[in-house]
Design a protein around this motif. Structure first.
Motif, mmCIF file in Angstrom:
data_model
loop_
_atom_site.group_PDB
_atom_site.id
_atom_site.type_symbol
_atom_site.label_atom_id
_atom_site.label_comp_id
_atom_site.label_asym_id
_atom_site.label_seq_id
_atom_site.Cartn_x
_atom_site.Cartn_y
_atom_site.Cartn_z
ATOM 1 N N ASN A 1 0.844 -1.196 0.000
ATOM 2 C CA ASN A 1 0.000 0.000 0.000
ATOM 3 C C ASN A 1 0.884 1.253 0.000
ATOM 4 O O ASN A 1 1.426 1.645 1.025
ATOM 5 N N TYR A 2 1.008 1.874 -1.159
ATOM 6 C CA TYR A 2 1.864 3.053 -1.324
ATOM 7 C C TYR A 2 1.500 4.162 -0.352
ATOM 8 O O TYR A 2 2.364 4.903 0.122
ATOM 9 N N TYR A 3 0.205 4.283 -0.021
ATOM 10 C CA TYR A 3 -0.271 5.389 0.810
ATOM 11 C C TYR A 3 -0.225 5.077 2.312
ATOM 12 O O TYR A 3 -0.690 5.877 3.111
ATOM 13 N N PHE A 4 0.326 3.902 2.669
ATOM 14 C CA PHE A 4 0.475 3.575 4.090
ATOM 15 C C PHE A 4 1.407 4.580 4.775
ATOM 16 O O PHE A 4 1.226 4.916 5.944
ATOM 17 N N VAL A 5 2.414 5.034 4.050
ATOM 18 C CA VAL A 5 3.320 6.061 4.572
ATOM 19 C C VAL A 5 2.651 7.414 4.356
ATOM 20 O O VAL A 5 2.464 7.866 3.226
ATOM 21 N N LYS A 6 2.292 8.085 5.430
ATOM 22 C CA LYS A 6 1.506 9.321 5.382
ATOM 23 C C LYS A 6 2.398 10.530 5.036
ATOM 24 O O LYS A 6 3.595 10.537 5.319
ATOM 25 N N PRO A 7 1.782 11.575 4.460
ATOM 26 C CA PRO A 7 2.537 12.793 4.129
ATOM 27 C C PRO A 7 3.165 13.493 5.332
ATOM 28 O O PRO A 7 4.116 14.261 5.170
ATOM 29 N N ASP A 8 2.644 13.236 6.542
ATOM 30 C CA ASP A 8 3.246 13.877 7.713
ATOM 31 C C ASP A 8 4.524 13.162 8.182
ATOM 32 O O ASP A 8 5.172 13.592 9.126
ATOM 33 N N THR A 9 4.888 12.052 7.519
ATOM 34 C CA THR A 9 6.151 11.372 7.806
ATOM 35 C C THR A 9 7.302 12.152 7.170
ATOM 36 O O THR A 9 7.212 12.531 5.999
ATOM 37 N N PRO A 10 8.368 12.441 7.905
ATOM 38 C CA PRO A 10 9.509 13.153 7.319
ATOM 39 C C PRO A 10 10.040 12.422 6.081
ATOM 40 O O PRO A 10 10.189 11.194 6.093
ATOM 41 N N ASN A 11 10.290 13.182 5.002
ATOM 42 C CA ASN A 11 10.785 12.620 3.738
ATOM 43 C C ASN A 11 9.877 11.490 3.231
ATOM 44 O O ASN A 11 10.352 10.447 2.786
ATOM 45 N N PHE A 12 8.560 11.705 3.324
ATOM 46 C CA PHE A 12 7.617 10.623 3.047
ATOM 47 C C PHE A 12 7.725 10.086 1.618
ATOM 48 O O PHE A 12 7.521 8.885 1.387
ATOM 49 N N GLU A 13 8.033 10.928 0.640
ATOM 50 C CA GLU A 13 8.116 10.453 -0.742
ATOM 51 C C GLU A 13 9.290 9.484 -0.916
ATOM 52 O O GLU A 13 9.156 8.440 -1.551
ATOM 53 N N GLN A 14 10.428 9.861 -0.349
ATOM 54 C CA GLN A 14 11.590 8.984 -0.402
ATOM 55 C C GLN A 14 11.341 7.706 0.404
ATOM 56 O O GLN A 14 11.746 6.609 -0.003
ATOM 57 N N LYS A 15 10.659 7.846 1.545
ATOM 58 C CA LYS A 15 10.340 6.679 2.371
ATOM 59 C C LYS A 15 9.439 5.715 1.617
ATOM 60 O O LYS A 15 9.612 4.487 1.689
ATOM 61 N N ARG A 16 8.459 6.240 0.880
ATOM 62 C CA ARG A 16 7.568 5.373 0.107
ATOM 63 C C ARG A 16 8.359 4.547 -0.910
ATOM 64 O O ARG A 16 8.135 3.338 -1.053
ATOM 65 N N ILE A 17 9.267 5.182 -1.600
ATOM 66 C CA ILE A 17 10.079 4.474 -2.603
ATOM 67 C C ILE A 17 10.924 3.397 -1.932
ATOM 68 O O ILE A 17 11.008 2.253 -2.407
ATOM 69 N N GLU A 18 11.527 3.757 -0.806
ATOM 70 C CA GLU A 18 12.400 2.814 -0.098
ATOM 71 C C GLU A 18 11.604 1.629 0.456
ATOM 72 O O GLU A 18 12.028 0.475 0.331
ATOM 73 N N TYR A 19 10.468 1.900 1.061
ATOM 74 C CA TYR A 19 9.704 0.843 1.717
ATOM 75 C C TYR A 19 8.995 -0.082 0.740
ATOM 76 O O TYR A 19 8.629 -1.201 1.101
ATOM 77 N N MET A 20 8.787 0.369 -0.516
ATOM 78 C CA MET A 20 8.140 -0.490 -1.505
ATOM 79 C C MET A 20 9.065 -1.601 -1.999
ATOM 80 O O MET A 20 8.618 -2.546 -2.653
ATOM 81 N N LYS A 21 10.355 -1.507 -1.694
ATOM 82 C CA LYS A 21 11.306 -2.536 -2.111
ATOM 83 C C LYS A 21 11.173 -3.776 -1.218
ATOM 84 O O LYS A 21 10.883 -3.672 -0.032
#
Length: 204
Positions: free
Chosen positions: A84-104
């Motif tokens: 779930n790409y949107y599990f990482v919320k926008p209020d998480t620091p560096n959320f866009e980079q975190k989403r990419i990292e966590y999808m691996k």
């Protein structure tokens, strides 16, 4: 006279041996191997396999039940991936980079020390069924969107089936497992898995 002495020594040694067996028969040592995966969901995947060393101690035995303590050091090898790409919320620091990292796809290793309590119901002379509850600390070596790296806890509930052959006991143990860090880390959603475990133990 010599025969009497020999007979006395033999009887004494036999008595000591039986007494030693009686004292140590409450203990069993064992090994087990198991594997499992997450409950079906849309947020993540998690599959694992694990190895355990086991020390059993029979605390009490009644007419119908046996009560045992179980100590289990464990190493758990997992594979985890965020779905779930949107599990990482926008209020998480560096959320866009975190989403990419966590999808691996990530490999997760856990080092666990579980302490359990067993209530066992014998069935005849060689079979038994039992319920097991255990909890213990663990160290995980990988950060994911669901778990911070470092200290956490593993909770296990299981139903087991066992049969005895001489001093050996063979086990099949379906279980459910929850891992989280009790809020001690920044991420604490944890993992929930269903597992099955196969073990062998030896009465000391």
């Amino acid at each position: 006279m010599l025969l009497k002495r020999i007979f006395f020594i033999v009887v004494l040694l036999a008595a000591i041996h039986l007494k030693a067996q009686e004292k140590s028969s409450n203990y069993r040592i064992g090994l087990s191997y198991g594997f499992g995966s997450e409950f079906s969901n849309t947020d993540y995947t998690f599959e694992n396999h694990f190895y355990k060393a086991q020390l059993y101690y029979k605390v009490k035995e009644t007419r119908n039940f046996k009560y045992e303590i179980l100590i289990q050091p464990e190493i758990n090898f997992g594979k985890h991936q965020l779905l779930n790409y949107y599990f990482v919320k926008p209020d998480t620091p560096n959320f866009e980079q975190k989403r990419i990292e966590y999808m691996k796809l990530k490999e997760v290793r856990e080092y666990v020390l579980n302490f359990g309590f067993i209530v066992r119901k014998p069935i005849g002379n060689i079979f038994s069924i039992y319920a097991l509850g255990s909890v213990g600390p663990l160290i995980t070596d990988t950060e994911t969107e669901r778990m911070s790296k470092g200290f956490a806890f593993a909770d296990v509930l299981a139903i087991g089936f066992a049969f005895d052959y001489e001093d050996f006991q063979f086990d099949v143990r379906p279980s459910v497992r929850h891992v989280s860090n009790a809020g001690l880390g920044s991420s604490n959603a944890g993992y929930n898995t269903k597992n099955i475990e196969f073990g062998i133990s030896y009465r000391l």
